[in-house]
Design a protein around this motif. Structure first.
Motif, PDB file in Angstrom:
ATOM      1  N   TRP A 178      28.426  32.037  37.345  1.00  0.00           N
ATOM      2  CA  TRP A 178      28.241  32.563  38.693  1.00  0.00           C
ATOM      3  C   TRP A 178      27.433  31.621  39.578  1.00  0.00           C
ATOM      4  CZ3 TRP A 178      23.256  33.966  40.408  1.00  0.00           C
ATOM      5  CH2 TRP A 178      22.260  33.924  39.436  1.00  0.00           C
ATOM      6  N   ILE A 179      26.926  30.519  39.027  1.00  0.00           N
ATOM      7  CA  ILE A 179      26.222  29.495  39.801  1.00  0.00           C
ATOM      8  C   ILE A 179      27.032  28.215  39.707  1.00  0.00           C
ATOM      9  CG2 ILE A 179      24.095  28.191  40.104  1.00  0.00           C
ATOM     10  CD1 ILE A 179      22.560  30.359  38.730  1.00  0.00           C
ATOM     11  N   ASP A 180      27.444  27.656  40.847  1.00  0.00           N
ATOM     12  CA  ASP A 180      28.226  26.433  40.774  1.00  0.00           C
ATOM     13  C   ASP A 180      27.317  25.246  40.478  1.00  0.00           C
ATOM     14  OD1 ASP A 180      27.108  25.414  43.165  1.00  0.00           O
ATOM     15  OD2 ASP A 180      28.645  26.386  44.378  1.00  0.00           O
ATOM     16  N   ALA A 181      27.925  24.107  40.199  1.00  0.00           N
ATOM     17  CA  ALA A 181      27.185  22.945  39.718  1.00  0.00           C
ATOM     18  C   ALA A 181      26.132  22.476  40.714  1.00  0.00           C
ATOM     19  CB  ALA A 181      28.169  21.809  39.407  1.00  0.00           C
ATOM     20  N   ASP A 182      26.487  22.423  41.992  1.00  0.00           N
ATOM     21  CA  ASP A 182      25.540  21.941  42.995  1.00  0.00           C
ATOM     22  C   ASP A 182      24.338  22.868  43.121  1.00  0.00           C
ATOM     23  OD1 ASP A 182      27.102  19.747  43.497  1.00  0.00           O
ATOM     24  OD2 ASP A 182      28.169  20.666  45.184  1.00  0.00           O
ATOM     25  N   GLU A 183      24.591  24.175  43.126  1.00  0.00           N
ATOM     26  CA  GLU A 183      23.489  25.123  43.216  1.00  0.00           C
ATOM     27  C   GLU A 183      22.592  25.043  41.984  1.00  0.00           C
ATOM     28  OE1 GLU A 183      22.277  26.837  45.444  1.00  0.00           O
ATOM     29  OE2 GLU A 183      23.794  27.215  46.961  1.00  0.00           O
ATOM     30  N   LEU A 184      23.208  24.870  40.830  1.00  0.00           N
ATOM     31  CA  LEU A 184      22.442  24.783  39.594  1.00  0.00           C
ATOM     32  C   LEU A 184      21.527  23.562  39.613  1.00  0.00           C
ATOM     33  CD1 LEU A 184      21.903  25.994  36.836  1.00  0.00           C
ATOM     34  CD2 LEU A 184      23.854  24.711  35.952  1.00  0.00           C
ATOM     35  N   ARG A 185      22.062  22.455  40.064  1.00  0.00           N
ATOM     36  CA  ARG A 185      21.235  21.244  40.172  1.00  0.00           C
ATOM     37  C   ARG A 185      20.094  21.450  41.170  1.00  0.00           C
ATOM     38  NH1 ARG A 185      23.453  16.404  38.256  1.00  0.00           N
ATOM     39  NH2 ARG A 185      25.450  16.702  37.195  1.00  0.00           N
ATOM     40  N   ALA A 186      20.393  22.128  42.269  1.00  0.00           N
ATOM     41  CA  ALA A 186      19.365  22.366  43.278  1.00  0.00           C
ATOM     42  C   ALA A 186      18.243  23.238  42.724  1.00  0.00           C
ATOM     43  CB  ALA A 186      19.988  23.020  44.509  1.00  0.00           C
TER      44      ALA A 186
END
Length: 487
Positions: free
Chosen positions: A169-177
Motif C-alpha cells: 500500500w506504500i509505493d517505492a517513492d513514498e517508502l524511500r521518503a
C-alpha cells in the motif's frame, strides 16, 4: 487480564480530560482512555525525571497529578494524535502517519542516540519516542522502523528491496521518503515493484486480499528469489555451516526450476544445536540478510501463555503470517522451551501435547508454501522425537566451538574495517581463542578497540588485543576441541 487503573474512572486530570479505562500499563507508566476518545499518558515521577535528564521532554510538556500519596506526570492527546507503546502498536493507517512516526524517531535520536526504544512510548503530540527501560537498544533503529511499518516483520527499513514484499500500500517513492524522513540513507538495491497489486490499496484492503487468496505475497515467480545471484553466501568463522547453507538452501533457491524438475520444490527445515555463544543466531541472521526475505520468530516470550489453547493459537498465527509473506524465513529459537519431549520433559500435560501437535501439523504445510524454517536449541536431547524425525526437520546440525582456522577467518572479518597498526597479528589470538565460543572472539576485538580508544590511540594495536584476551578468560570449561558436525 484486566488492567488495574491507577486512578478512578472519571477522575479529572489537570488539563480537563477525564480518566477512562486503562489501555496499556507498565510498572512506572500507564496509558488510559480520556473523555472524547483521546488518550493520556500517566508516568511516575522517577520515569518522568529520567526523560527530563535525557532532554527528551520539558517540564511544560506534562501536567503534575497528585492522587493520594502519589505524584504523577500526565500528558493528553486528541483522538487524532497517536499515543501507544511500540510493543502494542499496529501498522500505520496512512502515509502521513508513517511520516509522523519517522520524524519522531529522527527527533528522538537527535537528542538521545543510545537509549533502547524497543518498548518506547510514541507520543505524536510531542514527536517523541520515550524509552521506558534502561540500557542501550538491542535492536537497531532501522529494524525498529521496519518492524512498525510492516506490523511485526523483522525487516530493516533501509532494505528497500525487501519491504515491498509486504508493504504493497506504500509505493517505492513514498517508502524511500519515509525512510529518509527517519534519518536513514538509502543504499539498497532498486525496488522490484509488484505488478499484480495496485499500490493504491490501503493496509486493510491488502490484508483482506491476502485472506481471500487473490494476492500472493512475495512469491519467487513474481519477485525473484531476492538472492544475489552473483555472490555466494559467506559466513566467516563457520566454514562448514557456510557450505551447508550454500548447498542445501541457497543453491536450491537460485536454481528453483532445476530442483523442482527432480521433485525438490523448496529447502527442508533445519535445526542448529550446540552450546551457547557459538554463532547459531549470528549464522541465521546473516542468512536472512543474504536471502532478503521477510523473517518471523517464534520463541518462548512470543508464544508462551498460561491459558488453554492460547499458545497453539499464537503459533498458528505466526505460521499463517509467514506463509502469507512467503518466501520468508521462520526462526524457532530456544525450541526446547515449548517442543520438549511430551513423555519425559515435563510435557505430559494437554498444553504440551497440543503445542507439539500444532508444530507437527504446521511445519510441512509451511515448507510447501515456501517458508524456510530454521530452529535453534542448546538442548537437542530435550526435543520431542516426533519433531526431530525427518519429514519435519531433515537436517540436524551441531554447531560447536570453532577451530583455530575458523577463529582466524572471523578475526579477519572483524578486524578488516578497523584502523590498526603493523603490530596486529591475528595468528596469536586465533590459537588462544580456538575452542572458545565465537562470541568471545567478538568480545576480544571490541574490548581491544575500547582499550585503544581509552589510551588515546587512533589505531588498534596488538598489545591492546592481548590485554583484552588476558582480561577475558573463558567462561566455558572442558569444551575445547569440539567442532561443527553434521548428524
Amino acid at each position: 487480564m484486566p488492567i488495574e487503573s491507577w486512578m478512578p474512572i472519571g477522575f479529572e486530570l489537570p488539563d480537563g480530560a477525564s480518566c477512562g479505562r486503562p489501555l496499556f500499563t507498565g510498572w512506572n507508566w500507564q496509558i488510559v482512555e480520556t473523555s472524547g476518545g483521546g488518550r493520556a499518558l500517566i508516568a511516575k515521577e522517577e520515569l518522568f525525571n529520567r526523560w527530563r535528564a535525557l532532554r527528551l521532554v520539558d517540564v511544560g510538556d506534562f501536567h503534575t497529578v497528585a492522587f493520594g500519596t502519589e505524584c504523577y506526570r500526565q500528558v493528553s492527546c486528541r483522538p487524532s494524535q497517536k499515543l501507544f507503546p511500540l510493543s502494542n502498536s499496529s501498522t500505520p493507517s496512512s502515509i502521513s502517519e508513517a511520516h509522523a512516526f519517522a520524524t519522531a524517531l529522527r527527533e528522538t535520536r537527535g537528542i538521545d542516540p543510545d537509549s533502547s526504544l524497543q518498548d518506547a512510548i510514541y507520543i505524536e503530540k510531542l514527536s517523541r519516542l520515550l524509552p521506558v527501560q534502561e540500557g542501550s537498544s538491542s535492536a537497531d533503529d532501522e529494524t525498529l522502523l521496519g518492524y512498525w511499518l510492516t506490523g511485526g516483520i523483522h525487516v530493516p527499513a533501509r532494505s528497500i528491496r525487501r519491504l515491498p514484499h509486504v508493504l504493497r500500500w506504500i509505493d517505492a517513492d513514498e517508502l524511500r521518503a519515509i525512510v529518509m524522513t527517519a534519518g536513514f540513507d538509502i543504499n539498497d538495491d532498486p525496488v522490484i515493484a509488484p505488478t499484480s497489486v495496485s499500490n493504491a490499496l490501503g493496509p486493510s484492503e491488502y490484508a483482506t486480499n491476502v485472506v481471500d487468496g487473490s494476492v500472493v505475497l512475495g512469491r519467487l515467480e513474481n519477485f525473484g528469489s531476492g538472492v544475489d545471484s552473483g555472490n555466494a553466501f559467506e559466513l566467516p568463522g563457520r566454514a562448514q555451516l557456510e557450505t551447508f547453507f550454500n548447498e542445501h538452501i541457497v543453491d536450491i533457491v537460485r536454481n528453483k526450476e532445476r530442483y523442482k524438475a527432480l521433485g525438490i520444490s523448496f529447502p527442508s527445515a533445519t535445526i542448529l544445536h550446540g552450546p551457547p555463544g557459538c554463532g547459531k543466531t549470528f549464522a541465521v541472521e546473516q542468512l536472512i540478510k543474504y536471502l532478503g526475505w521477510p523473517s518471523f520468530e517464534i520463541d518462548a516470550s512470543t508464544i508462551a501463555s498460561p491459558y488453554i489453547h492460547e499458545t497453539s493459537r499464537k503459533v498458528s498465527e505466526i505460521f499463517e503470517k509467514a506463509m502469507q509473506c512467503a518466501p520468508s524465513v521462520l526462526v524457532i529459537d530456544e525450541m526446547e522451551a515449548f517442543l520438549a519431549d511430551r513423555e519425559n520433559g515435563g510435557g505430559g500435560s494437554h498444553h504440551r501435547v497440543e503445542e507439539v501437535a500444532e508444530f507437527l501439523r504446521r511445519i510441512p504445510e509451511a515448507i510447501s508454501n515456501e517458508v524456510l524454517i530454521i530452529a535453534m536449541t542448546n538442548r537437542v536431547e530435550m526435543i520431542d522425537p516426533a519433531i526431530l524425525r525427518r519429514g519435519r526437520f531433515d537436517h540436524l546440525i551441531e554447531v560447536g566451538h570453532p577451530s583455530e582456522e575458523e577463529v582466524a577467518a572471523l578475526l579477519d572479518k572483524l578486524l578488516a574495517p578497523l584502523p590498526k597498526d603493523e603490530t596486529v597479528t591475528p595468528a596469536q589470538l586465533s590459537r588462544a581463542l580456538a575452542g572458545r565460543p565465537l562470541s568471545d572472539v567478538a568480545f576480544v576485538v571490541r574490548e581491544g578497540a575500547r582499550l585503544s580508544a581509552r589510551a588515546g590511540q587512533h589505531a588498534l594495536g596488538q598489545g591492546f588485543l592481548i590485554a583484552a584476551l588476558e582480561t577475558s578468560p573463558s567462561r566455558t570449561e572442558g569444551d575445547s576441541g569440539r567442532r561443527i558436525g553434521f548428524v
